[in-house]
Design an enzyme around this catalytic site. Structure first.
Site, PDB file in Angstrom:
ATOM      1  N   SER A  37      14.934  15.278   2.544  1.00  0.00           N
ATOM      2  CA  SER A  37      15.964  14.347   3.064  1.00  0.00           C
ATOM      3  C   SER A  37      15.122  13.186   3.753  1.00  0.00           C
ATOM      4  CB  SER A  37      16.804  15.119   4.007  1.00  0.00           C
ATOM      5  OG  SER A  37      17.629  14.062   4.674  1.00  0.00           O
ATOM      6  N   ARG A  72       0.982  -1.268  -0.034  1.00  0.00           N
ATOM      7  CA  ARG A  72      -0.035   0.052  -0.044  1.00  0.00           C
ATOM      8  C   ARG A  72       0.815   1.038  -0.084  1.00  0.00           C
ATOM      9  NH1 ARG A  72      -2.990  -2.546  -2.211  1.00  0.00           N
ATOM     10  NH2 ARG A  72      -4.856  -3.564  -1.595  1.00  0.00           N
ATOM     11  N   GLU A 106       2.019   1.576  -3.490  1.00  0.00           N
ATOM     12  CA  GLU A 106       0.983   1.898  -4.257  1.00  0.00           C
ATOM     13  C   GLU A 106       0.716   3.599  -3.764  1.00  0.00           C
ATOM     14  OE1 GLU A 106      -3.627   0.651  -5.264  1.00  0.00           O
ATOM     15  OE2 GLU A 106      -2.896   0.806  -3.167  1.00  0.00           O
TER      16      GLU A 106
END
Length: 147
Positions: A114, A88, A91
């Site tokens: 960063s 996920r 995704e």
């Protein structure tokens, strides 16, 4: 002792003692996210921090020594992750990565966030439709420089 063996020993001792990552982090004196990352082999602990882990989990010196070694960053294989939770996040970056990039560039200019000067927090947000997961990523903006 190899890093993977140390990680397995840490996780087994954590489970055997019934401790949470937050409880171990408290013993170490660090944030739970950073401590968990270190316990999973992604951060380098000081001698004092590694000793605290070994003490709270009753682990041998070789585990503490492994926690003090320079880590090789990146714990996932190069293929798309198959674990549903990790997928996920993959995704999210696939769908919203370009959006994040565009909005960060618009707000800050040409640069990056960063992952070294970085903090992350995870919290539960109660919701009548089902509790929600709130992940906060907080990294220093690093502008690209011309030379």
């Amino acid at each position: 002792m190899e890093k993977q063996s140390a990680t397995e020993a840490i996780l087994a001792a954590k489970e055997e003692k019934g401790l949470t990552f937050a409880q171990i982090a408290e013993a170490v004196g660090r944030h739970p996210v950073w401590t968990t990352s270190a316990l999973l082999g992604q951060q380098q602990m000081s001698e004092k921090e590694a000793a605290a882990v070994a003490a709270v989990l009753d682990l041998p010196d070789e585990v503490a020594a492994q926690l003090q070694r320079f880590p090789t960053k990146g714990s996932l294989p190069e293929t798309v992750p198959t674990d549903p939770l990790i997928y996920r996040f993959h995704e999210i970056v696939q769908v919203y990565g370009t959006t994040l990039k565009a909005l960060i560039h618009e707000e800050f200019g040409d640069g990056i966030m960063s992952a070294i000067d970085f903090e992350m927090d995870i919290e539960r947000v109660p919701d009548p439709k089902g509790d929600r997961v709130k992940v906060t990523l907080n990294g220093k903006f690093l502008p690209y420089r011309k030379w």
